[in-house]
Design a protein around this motif. Structure first.
Motif, PDB file in Angstrom:
ATOM      1  N   UNK A 150       1.086  -1.216  -0.099  1.00  0.00           N
ATOM      2  CA  UNK A 150      -0.211  -0.251   0.069  1.00  0.00           C
ATOM      3  C   UNK A 150       0.446   1.346   0.318  1.00  0.00           C
ATOM      4  N   UNK A 151       2.018   1.375   0.741  1.00  0.00           N
ATOM      5  CA  UNK A 151       3.055   2.407   0.392  1.00  0.00           C
ATOM      6  C   UNK A 151       3.518   3.095  -0.850  1.00  0.00           C
ATOM      7  N   UNK A 152       4.068   1.985  -1.413  1.00  0.00           N
ATOM      8  CA  UNK A 152       4.632   1.418  -2.878  1.00  0.00           C
ATOM      9  C   UNK A 152       3.217   2.320  -3.635  1.00  0.00           C
ATOM     10  N   UNK A 153       2.099   1.889  -4.422  1.00  0.00           N
ATOM     11  CA  UNK A 153       1.309   1.864  -5.022  1.00  0.00           C
ATOM     12  C   UNK A 153       0.914   3.420  -4.421  1.00  0.00           C
ATOM     13  N   UNK A 154       0.703   4.381  -3.047  1.00  0.00           N
ATOM     14  CA  UNK A 154       0.673   5.453  -2.095  1.00  0.00           C
ATOM     15  C   UNK A 154       1.939   5.903  -3.014  1.00  0.00           C
ATOM     16  N   UNK A 155       2.743   5.905  -3.153  1.00  0.00           N
ATOM     17  CA  UNK A 155       3.713   6.401  -3.714  1.00  0.00           C
ATOM     18  C   UNK A 155       4.024   6.871  -4.602  1.00  0.00           C
ATOM     19  N   UNK A 156       3.593   5.721  -5.256  1.00  0.00           N
ATOM     20  CA  UNK A 156       3.407   6.119  -7.392  1.00  0.00           C
ATOM     21  C   UNK A 156       2.096   6.674  -7.469  1.00  0.00           C
ATOM     22  N   UNK A 157       1.268   6.914  -6.970  1.00  0.00           N
ATOM     23  CA  UNK A 157       0.250   7.968  -6.766  1.00  0.00           C
ATOM     24  C   UNK A 157      -0.004   9.447  -6.693  1.00  0.00           C
ATOM     25  N   UNK A 158       1.650   9.419  -5.815  1.00  0.00           N
ATOM     26  CA  UNK A 158       1.520  10.232  -4.899  1.00  0.00           C
ATOM     27  C   UNK A 158       0.658  11.351  -4.153  1.00  0.00           C
ATOM     28  N   UNK A 159      -0.152   9.965  -3.972  1.00  0.00           N
ATOM     29  CA  UNK A 159      -0.974  10.706  -2.634  1.00  0.00           C
ATOM     30  C   UNK A 159       0.065  10.578  -1.524  1.00  0.00           C
ATOM     31  N   UNK A 160       1.448   9.813  -1.000  1.00  0.00           N
ATOM     32  CA  UNK A 160       2.057  10.069  -0.530  1.00  0.00           C
ATOM     33  C   UNK A 160       3.486   9.963  -0.564  1.00  0.00           C
ATOM     34  N   UNK A 161       4.269  10.955   0.174  1.00  0.00           N
ATOM     35  CA  UNK A 161       5.430  11.249   0.199  1.00  0.00           C
ATOM     36  C   UNK A 161       6.130  11.096   0.631  1.00  0.00           C
ATOM     37  N   UNK A 162       7.936  11.358   0.213  1.00  0.00           N
ATOM     38  CA  UNK A 162       9.059  11.504   1.302  1.00  0.00           C
ATOM     39  C   UNK A 162       9.609  12.590   1.691  1.00  0.00           C
ATOM     40  N   UNK A 163       9.763  12.453   3.120  1.00  0.00           N
ATOM     41  CA  UNK A 163      10.639  13.175   3.218  1.00  0.00           C
ATOM     42  C   UNK A 163      11.999  13.027   4.517  1.00  0.00           C
ATOM     43  N   UNK A 171      18.194  12.725  10.082  1.00  0.00           N
ATOM     44  CA  UNK A 171      19.055  11.980   9.248  1.00  0.00           C
ATOM     45  C   UNK A 171      17.997  10.430   8.816  1.00  0.00           C
ATOM     46  N   UNK A 172      16.810  10.642   9.307  1.00  0.00           N
ATOM     47  CA  UNK A 172      16.033   9.657   8.699  1.00  0.00           C
ATOM     48  C   UNK A 172      15.418   9.635   7.504  1.00  0.00           C
ATOM     49  N   UNK A 173      14.608   8.900   6.509  1.00  0.00           N
ATOM     50  CA  UNK A 173      14.104   8.879   5.517  1.00  0.00           C
ATOM     51  C   UNK A 173      12.328   8.367   5.988  1.00  0.00           C
ATOM     52  N   UNK A 174      11.761   8.919   5.827  1.00  0.00           N
ATOM     53  CA  UNK A 174      10.337   9.111   6.694  1.00  0.00           C
ATOM     54  C   UNK A 174       8.967   8.982   5.121  1.00  0.00           C
ATOM     55  N   UNK A 175       7.901   8.304   5.107  1.00  0.00           N
ATOM     56  CA  UNK A 175       6.938   8.240   4.295  1.00  0.00           C
ATOM     57  C   UNK A 175       6.008   8.578   4.670  1.00  0.00           C
ATOM     58  N   UNK A 176       5.365  10.070   4.427  1.00  0.00           N
ATOM     59  CA  UNK A 176       4.515  10.852   5.249  1.00  0.00           C
ATOM     60  C   UNK A 176       2.666  10.291   4.150  1.00  0.00           C
ATOM     61  N   UNK A 177       2.162  10.013   5.044  1.00  0.00           N
ATOM     62  CA  UNK A 177       1.108   9.324   4.283  1.00  0.00           C
ATOM     63  C   UNK A 177      -0.334   9.641   5.068  1.00  0.00           C
ATOM     64  N   UNK A 178      -1.151  10.885   4.282  1.00  0.00           N
ATOM     65  CA  UNK A 178      -2.647  11.337   5.164  1.00  0.00           C
ATOM     66  C   UNK A 178      -3.413  10.732   5.184  1.00  0.00           C
ATOM     67  N   UNK A 179      -4.203  10.558   6.309  1.00  0.00           N
ATOM     68  CA  UNK A 179      -5.017   9.498   6.421  1.00  0.00           C
ATOM     69  C   UNK A 179      -6.691   9.310   6.267  1.00  0.00           C
ATOM     70  N   UNK A 180      -6.438  10.653   5.273  1.00  0.00           N
ATOM     71  CA  UNK A 180      -7.817  10.042   4.915  1.00  0.00           C
ATOM     72  C   UNK A 180      -7.503   9.026   3.301  1.00  0.00           C
TER      73      UNK A 180
END
Length: 121
Positions: free
Chosen positions: A92-105, A112-121
């Motif tokens: 699901x994280x891969x899918x959301x990143x691919x659809x630009x719904x989630x993003x990495x920061x 020093x960490x790479x994070x995936x941010x996912x909207x709760x909605x």
């Protein structure tokens, strides 16, 4: 039909009980990694999954557990617990990143960490 009457109650009850048993088994025998989101999710509307720290896989990328629990707290009270089978969460994280719904920061201590941010909605 009478108010509150459900002719399929026995079927619904058996269905519900089977998943109660599944949850009990996960919590008693399964391997679960638990992460807690404190307060900020309430204002941002996002939850966060760590994937790297100091350029090395970490968090959800490295976990060996079967299930991932994300606890959402606000003012030290549990508001929600999200429980994911790890393979489903990763897909699901891969899918959301691919659809630009989630993003990495970058974030965490000293960024020093790479994070995936996912909207709760």
């Amino acid at each position: 039909m009478e108010k509150g009457y459900n002719p399929d109650f026995d079927i619904d009850l058996a269905f519900g009980e089977s998943y109660e048993d599944s949850l009990a088994e996960i919590l008693q025998k399964g391997k679960v990694e638990v992460k807690t989101e404190r307060d900020i999710w309430k204002t941002t509307g996002n939850i966060v999954f760590e994937i790297k720290c100091k350029d090395k896989p970490s968090g959800i990328s490295k976990t060996k557990v079967d299930y991932w629990a994300q606890i959402l707290t606000y003012k030290n009270d549990i508001k929600s617990i999200l429980l994911f089978p790890v393979p489903v969460l990763k897909a699901q994280l891969k899918h959301l990143l691919g659809k630009n719904i989630a993003k990495t920061i970058k974030g965490g201590d000293y960024n020093e960490s790479e994070l995936i941010i996912v909207p709760l909605n």
